[in-house]
Design a protein around this motif. Structure first.
Motif, mmCIF file in Angstrom:
data_model
loop_
_atom_site.group_PDB
_atom_site.id
_atom_site.type_symbol
_atom_site.label_atom_id
_atom_site.label_comp_id
_atom_site.label_asym_id
_atom_site.label_seq_id
_atom_site.Cartn_x
_atom_site.Cartn_y
_atom_site.Cartn_z
ATOM 1 N N LEU A 1 47.950 50.149 29.935
ATOM 2 C CA LEU A 1 46.691 50.603 29.347
ATOM 3 C C LEU A 1 46.955 51.522 28.149
ATOM 4 O O LEU A 1 46.381 51.336 27.079
ATOM 5 C CB LEU A 1 45.854 51.347 30.391
ATOM 6 C CG LEU A 1 44.589 52.015 29.866
ATOM 7 C CD1 LEU A 1 43.535 50.972 29.529
ATOM 8 C CD2 LEU A 1 44.046 53.021 30.873
ATOM 9 N N ASN A 2 47.818 52.492 28.351
ATOM 10 C CA ASN A 2 48.082 53.487 27.307
ATOM 11 C C ASN A 2 48.794 52.902 26.095
ATOM 12 O O ASN A 2 48.756 53.490 25.020
ATOM 13 C CB ASN A 2 48.861 54.663 27.895
ATOM 14 C CG ASN A 2 48.011 55.478 28.850
ATOM 15 O OD1 ASN A 2 46.798 55.580 28.701
ATOM 16 N ND2 ASN A 2 48.647 56.053 29.855
ATOM 17 N N GLN A 3 49.417 51.735 26.259
ATOM 18 C CA GLN A 3 50.093 51.090 25.136
ATOM 19 C C GLN A 3 49.258 49.975 24.505
ATOM 20 O O GLN A 3 49.673 49.415 23.493
ATOM 21 C CB GLN A 3 51.437 50.529 25.603
ATOM 22 C CG GLN A 3 52.430 51.603 25.958
ATOM 23 C CD GLN A 3 53.736 51.051 26.512
ATOM 24 O OE1 GLN A 3 53.875 49.853 26.747
ATOM 25 N NE2 GLN A 3 54.695 51.928 26.710
ATOM 26 N N ARG B 1 41.772 46.202 27.511
ATOM 27 C CA ARG B 1 41.819 47.522 28.137
ATOM 28 C C ARG B 1 40.877 47.578 29.351
ATOM 29 O O ARG B 1 41.239 48.110 30.404
ATOM 30 C CB ARG B 1 41.450 48.605 27.116
ATOM 31 C CG ARG B 1 42.502 48.792 26.027
ATOM 32 C CD ARG B 1 42.078 49.831 24.998
ATOM 33 N NE ARG B 1 41.874 51.138 25.597
ATOM 34 C CZ ARG B 1 42.849 52.010 25.871
ATOM 35 N NH1 ARG B 1 44.109 51.707 25.596
ATOM 36 N NH2 ARG B 1 42.577 53.174 26.404
ATOM 37 N N GLU C 1 39.840 56.557 27.088
ATOM 38 C CA GLU C 1 40.750 56.764 25.956
ATOM 39 C C GLU C 1 42.155 57.002 26.501
ATOM 40 O O GLU C 1 42.333 57.574 27.565
ATOM 41 C CB GLU C 1 40.321 57.989 25.141
ATOM 42 C CG GLU C 1 38.911 57.950 24.604
ATOM 43 C CD GLU C 1 38.715 57.041 23.402
ATOM 44 O OE1 GLU C 1 39.700 56.439 22.917
ATOM 45 O OE2 GLU C 1 37.572 56.942 22.943
ATOM 46 N N SER C 2 43.142 56.621 25.738
ATOM 47 C CA SER C 2 44.523 56.921 26.116
ATOM 48 C C SER C 2 44.855 58.335 25.636
ATOM 49 O O SER C 2 44.318 58.788 24.624
ATOM 50 C CB SER C 2 45.472 55.922 25.465
ATOM 51 O OG SER C 2 45.270 54.647 26.030
ATOM 52 N N SER C 3 45.634 59.042 26.349
ATOM 53 C CA SER C 3 46.354 58.630 27.526
ATOM 54 C C SER C 3 45.575 58.959 28.798
ATOM 55 O O SER C 3 44.811 59.916 28.848
ATOM 56 C CB SER C 3 47.729 59.294 27.568
ATOM 57 O OG SER C 3 47.632 60.666 27.835
ATOM 58 N N ASN D 1 46.217 58.993 33.208
ATOM 59 C CA ASN D 1 47.174 58.904 34.301
ATOM 60 C C ASN D 1 46.468 59.070 35.634
ATOM 61 O O ASN D 1 45.479 59.795 35.734
ATOM 62 C CB ASN D 1 48.263 59.979 34.164
ATOM 63 C CG ASN D 1 49.090 59.769 32.927
ATOM 64 O OD1 ASN D 1 48.800 60.336 31.887
ATOM 65 N ND2 ASN D 1 50.097 58.931 33.017
ATOM 66 N N THR E 1 48.913 51.871 34.148
ATOM 67 C CA THR E 1 48.484 52.909 33.205
ATOM 68 C C THR E 1 49.370 52.904 31.963
ATOM 69 O O THR E 1 48.893 53.144 30.866
ATOM 70 C CB THR E 1 48.460 54.317 33.844
ATOM 71 O OG1 THR E 1 49.745 54.636 34.364
ATOM 72 C CG2 THR E 1 47.410 54.417 34.923
ATOM 73 N N GLU E 2 50.645 52.597 32.145
ATOM 74 C CA GLU E 2 51.532 52.469 30.995
ATOM 75 C C GLU E 2 51.036 51.355 30.079
ATOM 76 O O GLU E 2 50.975 51.523 28.852
ATOM 77 C CB GLU E 2 52.953 52.177 31.479
ATOM 78 C CG GLU E 2 53.974 52.002 30.385
ATOM 79 C CD GLU E 2 55.350 51.732 30.968
ATOM 80 O OE1 GLU E 2 56.207 52.635 30.881
ATOM 81 O OE2 GLU E 2 55.566 50.620 31.498
#
Length: 183
Positions: free
Chosen positions: A34-36, A45, A63-65, A67, A31-32
């Motif tokens: 993905l979010n970056q 993605r 969409e980010s973010s 979790n 997830t880190e």
């Protein structure tokens, strides 16, 4: 039974078990990533999501973010979309049908804790699966609590707190959520 087997069976389990800690770390690293990953890199993605989730349809976008706890317990159908700030605590299975939309800041929580304070202080957890049917729309800041099952064509209004299951073709609103109309 292993702690993971207990967790997936809905029994009390120790979340500090080394296998579960390792699985959560793996999910958090994905997830880190993905979010970056830039929104401009949609294929990358999508590949991250497909490696994170237990199963997906071809078209999936978040969409980010974003979790989650484990990722592997999340199963989404075709044409899945989740907006900013989605949190899915997938200690138990979360199964979401085709053509579902998740608005910003939605929380889908399978994890729960014992009511007894002595058990709770020991760190014991358990979970109840959540199932969402096809063609559902979960409004912004809505919360789905452990064990909820929603039928097909359900709309959950913004801010609703869904504490029990509902069948097909309803609009839910309020805290606790209740049917405000059929569709």
């Amino acid at each position: 039974m292993t702690e993971k087997e207990k967790m997936l069976a809905g029994l009390h389990f120790n979340p500090f078990d080394s296998e579960l800690v390792a699985l959560r770390l793996e999910a958090r690293l994905k997830t880190e990533r993905l979010n970056q990953t830039s929104m401009a890199h949609r294929k990358q993605r999508t590949a991250i999501l497909k490696s994170l989730f237990g199963s997906t349809g071809k078209n999936v976008y978040i969409e980010s973010s974003f979790n989650c706890d484990y990722g592997i317990n999340i199963h989404v159908g075709e044409n899945f979309y989740a907006n900013f700030g989605c949190v899915i605590l997938d200690v138990a299975e979360v199964r979401i049908g085709d053509n579902c939309l998740i608005a910003p800041q939605v929380g889908i929580y399978t994890a729960t804790h014992p009511i007894d304070p002595t058990e709770r202080a020991q760190g014991i957890e358990y979970a109840k699966p959540i199932h969402i049917g096809h063609n559902c729309w979960i409004g912004g800041h809505a919360t789905l609590n452990p064990g909820v099952h929603l039928g097909d064509n359900v709309v959950v209004a913004s801010g609703a707190v869904v504490t029990k299951s509902f069948g097909d073709n309803v609009v839910l609103a309020g805290n606790p959520a209740r049917v405000i109309r059929t569709c």
